[in-house]
Design an enzyme around this catalytic site. Sequence first.
Site, mmCIF file in Angstrom:
data_model
loop_
_atom_site.group_PDB
_atom_site.id
_atom_site.type_symbol
_atom_site.label_atom_id
_atom_site.label_comp_id
_atom_site.label_asym_id
_atom_site.label_seq_id
_atom_site.Cartn_x
_atom_site.Cartn_y
_atom_site.Cartn_z
ATOM 1 N N THR A 198 40.525 29.302 34.697
ATOM 2 C CA THR A 198 40.256 28.155 33.797
ATOM 3 C C THR A 198 39.985 27.242 34.228
ATOM 4 O OG1 THR A 198 42.180 28.833 32.104
ATOM 5 C CG2 THR A 198 41.148 26.068 31.856
ATOM 6 N N ARG A 205 47.741 37.236 22.321
ATOM 7 C CA ARG A 205 48.658 35.220 23.267
ATOM 8 C C ARG A 205 47.680 33.774 22.759
ATOM 9 N NH1 ARG A 205 47.350 32.489 27.447
ATOM 10 N NH2 ARG A 205 49.724 31.052 28.657
ATOM 11 N N VAL A 206 47.970 33.073 22.790
ATOM 12 C CA VAL A 206 47.210 31.668 22.756
ATOM 13 C C VAL A 206 47.879 30.976 23.680
ATOM 14 C CG1 VAL A 206 46.303 30.305 21.826
ATOM 15 C CG2 VAL A 206 46.070 32.381 20.166
ATOM 16 N N GLY A 253 49.666 27.793 30.215
ATOM 17 C CA GLY A 253 50.222 27.052 29.446
ATOM 18 C C GLY A 253 51.435 27.337 28.069
HETATM 19 N N1 ASP Z 1 46.434 27.554 30.934
HETATM 20 C C1 ASP Z 1 45.747 28.792 30.223
HETATM 21 C C2 ASP Z 1 46.905 29.576 29.549
HETATM 22 O O1 ASP Z 1 47.786 29.829 29.461
HETATM 23 C C3 ASP Z 1 45.461 29.946 31.472
HETATM 24 C C4 ASP Z 1 45.171 28.432 33.146
HETATM 25 O O2 ASP Z 1 44.901 27.272 33.170
HETATM 26 O O3 ASP Z 1 44.671 29.043 34.298
HETATM 27 O O4 ASP Z 1 46.381 30.102 29.147
#
Ligand code: ASP
Length: 310
Positions: free
Chosen positions: A175, A203-204, A228
């Site tokens: 990310t 999924r979010v 997340g």
């Molecule tokens: N935070 C992001 C999510 O949960 C993933 C990540 O930061 O690697 O979608």
Amino acid sequence: MAASDERIGEDSAMRASGPAVVIHAGAGPLSDELLERESDVQAALLDALRRARAGLEAGAAAEEGALAAVVAMEDFPLFNAGRGSALCADGSVQMSASVMRGRDRGAGAVAGLRRAINPILGAREVMLSEQVLLVGEAADEWLAERGLEQLANGDFVTERQLVRLRVGAEADRGTVGAVCLDRGGNLAAATSTGGISGQPVGRVGDSPLLGAGTWADRRVAVSCTGDGEAFIRAGVARQIAALVECGVGLAEASERALGEVAARGGMGGLIALDACGRWCAPFTTAAMPRGAWRSGGEAQVHVRDVRALT
Ligand code: ASP
């Protein structure tokens, strides 16, 4: 918790510093791939810093600096955002992004996009509208009508991510995020992600959720990365802002918020920048590629971090 040992920027004078930018490319394991491609990752981080810096030095607003850095990182296929995004359980790609402007809390976010080449530019379009968050196919359609560049979903699928999905790669990360301070002392934050490898369609995570994965106000700008669900439950980004508002130092506020994530079984990291140009970049994973530049200084990037997890 392996609290932050990242204090770069904390030694700065307590005054407005001129433009600054801090970026991250995801908290996660120190993978063989990260080590093998270290110089490519460094170059990508430097390029992102350079693009943000060029704009900020020319007088661009903080959000434009953050967007420029995130676009650059979305375009780098080893990062989990834009092309190169992690794959959902069904092998498709879903991307989410958000941007927030501290000056007036202008904000835009998109979740579950399947076609945007640069989801962060989709978030920017939303910021320019009446809405704050648009999701799914309707959001892709809305952005297509506004001329955002798009591809078929299959064009985002890389061989690298297919392999990772097949072998169930450990906590796939990458990310990307940026926080910026502009000449006028205004802050902004932007975050973009393909989510987590193998995630269910629909999924979010925290990245498009303002207050969880992204936040900017007049005092502080924050972009998060990590598990997340734990970041959402901890309300990390807004929590840091609230602590700073109450007089807690930026580094301590960030560590406390990551402590809340750990208490909910999550790991990750974040970048935070305040209106005086002080910043921190703590993480509780083995690595978090990151970089920073501040007016009058040199750009610095860090990819390799070997640290004991406690
Ligand atoms: N935070 C992001 C999510 O949960 C993933 C990540 O930061 O690697 O979608």
